[in-house]
Design a protein around this motif. Structure first.
Motif, short mmCIF file in Angstrom:
data_model
loop_
_atom_site.label_atom_id
_atom_site.label_comp_id
_atom_site.label_asym_id
_atom_site.label_seq_id
_atom_site.Cartn_x
_atom_site.Cartn_y
_atom_site.Cartn_z
N ARG A 240 0.83 -1.22 0.00
CA ARG A 240 0.00 0.00 0.00
C ARG A 240 0.86 1.25 0.00
O ARG A 240 1.52 1.59 0.99
N GLN A 241 0.80 1.95 -1.12
CA GLN A 241 1.59 3.17 -1.28
C GLN A 241 1.17 4.25 -0.30
O GLN A 241 2.00 5.00 0.20
N ASP A 242 -0.15 4.36 -0.04
CA ASP A 242 -0.60 5.42 0.87
C ASP A 242 0.04 5.24 2.25
O ASP A 242 0.46 6.21 2.89
N ILE A 243 0.17 3.99 2.68
CA ILE A 243 0.76 3.74 4.00
C ILE A 243 2.27 4.00 3.97
O ILE A 243 2.82 4.66 4.85
N HIS A 278 0.00 0.47 11.47
CA HIS A 278 -1.04 0.88 10.53
C HIS A 278 -2.18 -0.13 10.55
O HIS A 278 -2.04 -1.21 11.13
N ASP A 279 -3.27 0.23 9.94
CA ASP A 279 -4.34 -0.75 9.79
C ASP A 279 -4.93 -0.67 8.39
O ASP A 279 -4.52 0.17 7.58
N ARG A 280 -5.88 -1.56 8.11
CA ARG A 280 -6.45 -1.68 6.77
C ARG A 280 -7.14 -0.42 6.30
O ARG A 280 -7.25 -0.16 5.13
N ARG A 281 -7.61 0.39 7.28
CA ARG A 281 -8.32 1.61 6.88
C ARG A 281 -7.34 2.70 6.44
O ARG A 281 -7.76 3.77 6.02
N GLY A 282 -6.04 2.43 6.60
CA GLY A 282 -5.04 3.37 6.11
C GLY A 282 -4.50 4.30 7.18
O GLY A 282 -3.70 5.19 6.89
N THR A 283 -4.90 4.11 8.43
CA THR A 283 -4.29 4.89 9.52
C THR A 283 -2.85 4.38 9.68
O THR A 283 -2.64 3.17 9.76
N ALA A 284 -1.90 5.30 9.68
CA ALA A 284 -0.50 4.86 9.78
C ALA A 284 0.29 5.86 10.61
O ALA A 284 0.07 7.06 10.50
N ASN A 285 1.19 5.35 11.43
CA ASN A 285 2.00 6.25 12.25
C ASN A 285 3.32 5.57 12.64
O ASN A 285 3.43 4.35 12.57
N VAL A 286 4.28 6.38 13.03
CA VAL A 286 5.56 5.85 13.53
C VAL A 286 5.86 6.56 14.85
O VAL A 286 5.70 7.78 14.93
N TRP A 287 6.33 5.79 15.82
CA TRP A 287 6.59 6.33 17.16
C TRP A 287 7.98 5.92 17.63
O TRP A 287 8.43 4.82 17.34
#
Ligand SMILES: Nc1ncnc2c1ncn2[C@@H]1O[C@H](COP(=O)(O)OP(=O)(O)OP(=O)(O)O)[C@@H](O)[C@H]1O
Ligand SMILES: O=P(O)(O)O[C@@H]1[C@H](O)[C@H](O)[C@@H](OP(=O)(O)O)[C@H](OP(=O)(O)O)[C@H]1O
Length: 390
Positions: A240-243, A278-287
């Motif tokens: 997934r490119q968006d992620i 991240h999840d399937r809905r496209g929420t993505a983050n790095v901590w």
């Protein structure tokens, strides 16, 4: 996104799910616990003997997804997680709440006591994610503290457990003397771990991965090359490119903050990780997580984090590793784009199957992502302490 590849978990995942659904119907596990085979087993076992506390309403949700760590975590109320107290990590989190890095670390909520044990209460970084995919990358070119090295030189303490871990990965790795002792010192083990993984070359390494709350995979110890890491990111994000783009943006803003941070300038950041979620809905983050070995440097030292370590400098190479990670992700985005263009041309069947096979292997715990031409088949020159500073 390609329909077949993005269309859901592999058949292996469904075998686990079927087992879970049976248990779920018998009300032995919750649907969330079902999402992970390990969570499913652990949750059932623990629930049978668990009395519960007022804070346990979200019990089992995040703790089941902890990628590694020998039981250092405990569930808390919704939105929080408890980690076993360490004075070093506690001091770091307190200081970070006042620093420009605050948006990049879990928020800190003080200390709590549970069954005679002190815990740090912090933000649950998986809160709000549905069947999260998680990757833990350990940062830096050095994974042990200068103090640990100094102590080991003064009083070498060979350890049998580390020898056993070493031979399990490579029976040829210990020296003759180490074989005779059946023991190795910690710095020796840590340096060897750096050299067999991507830490020594790239300044970061993948420690653990879980895909869509599936089982936790930790078999990345010998993953060295940029190409292998790119393939793992492809599998992890299901192309997934968006992620992938969200991850790069977040890392770039983190990088800018790190360069301004007073905390970063004054701390040797060792063994700390970046947690990708991240999840399937496209929420993505790095901590940024795990500050158990992040220590204040002597007052006269202002750290750069982008130069080679020499004993006494306390440099960790964190920014070099971060730049390599950003470059690797950018290459991954490029690779995904090219694969998709080829798929549109109708010429990517072979490539697609390779990724599908790798995904199955990763889920089975057998991943050794194949390189096409040799182990260190880097697509571009990694930044290393010697060849570039930021
Ligand atoms: N705030 C958090 N929210 C959700 N999950 C977390 C959080 N902090 C850590 N984790 C999970 O727990 C794992 C281990 O975290 P961490 O490295 O801080 O623990 P540790 O006990 O120091 O582990 P180790 O000793 O193996 O490095 C992470 O990979 C991540 O999956
Ligand atoms: O990843 P592996 O191969 O399992 O090796 C462990 C890992 O490198 C940890 O970072 C380290 O803990 P620290 O970072 O806290 O030093 C641990 O030391 P330990 O055995 O002394 O806990 C090692 O055993």
């Amino acid at each position: 996104m390609n329909g077949r590849r993005g269309s859901g978990p592999s058949p292996i995942f469904f075998v686990y799910r079927r087992k879970c659904w049976t248990q779920e119907r018998a009300r032995k596990v919750t649907p969330q616990e079902c999402a992970s085979p390990r969570g499913f087993t652990d949750a059932r076992r623990s629930r049978e003997s668990h009395r519960g506390t007022p804070e346990d309403d979200d019990w089992g949700h995040t703790v089941q997804n902890v990628l590694h760590s020998g039981g250092n975590f405990k569930a808390s109320e919704r939105g929080h997680i408890l980690k076993k107290f360490s004075p070093i990590e506690n001091a770091c989190l307190e200081a970070l709440m006042e620093d420009i890095l605050r948006p990049y670390v879990p928020s800190y909520h003080g200390l709590v006591e549970r069954e005679g044990q002190t815990y740090i209460k912090m933000e649950d970084l998986l809160m709000g994610l549905e069947a999260p995919s998680i990757m833990d990358c350990k940062m830096g070119f050095r994974t042990y503290l200068e103090d640990e090295l100094a102590k080991a030189l003064l009083k070498p303490t060979p350890r049998k457990d580390l020898y056993n871990k070493m031979v399990a990965l490579d029976s040829q790795a210990p020296t003759l003397e180490e074989h005779l002792q059946k023991a190795v010192t910690k710095p020796r083990y840590m340096q060897w771990r750096e050299s067999v993984s991507s830490t020594a070359m790239l300044g970061f390494r993948i420690e653990g991965v879980t895909i869509e709350a599936g089982s936790v995979k930790k078999n990345f110890k010998k993953m060295k090359s940029r190409e292998q890491i790119m393939e793992t990111f492809v599998i992890f994000t299901k192309s997934r490119q968006d992620i992938l783009v969200a991850y790069v943006k977040r890392l770039e803003s983190m990088q800018a903050a790190l360069k301004e941070s007073e905390f970063f300038r004054t701390h040797e950041v060792i063994g700390s990780s970046l947690l990708f979620v991240h999840d399937r809905r496209g929420t993505a983050n790095v901590w940024m997580i795990d500050f158990g070995k992040t220590t204040v440097t002597p007052a006269h030292i202002s750290l750069r984090h982008d130069v080679a370590w020499e004993p006494g400098t306390h440099e960790d190479g964190y920014l070099l590793g971060l730049q390599n990670l950003i470059d690797t992700l950018q290459d991954t985005i490029q690779m995904v784009k090219e694969n998709r263009e080829e798929a549109v041309d109708g010429s990517a069947q072979e490539g697609e199957q390779t990724i599908g096979e790798n995904e199955k292997m990763l889920l089975k715990g057998e991943v050794e992502v194949k390189t096409t031409n040799g182990e260190n088949n880097a697509l571009m020159t990694p930044i290393q302490p010697g060849n570039r500073t930021l």
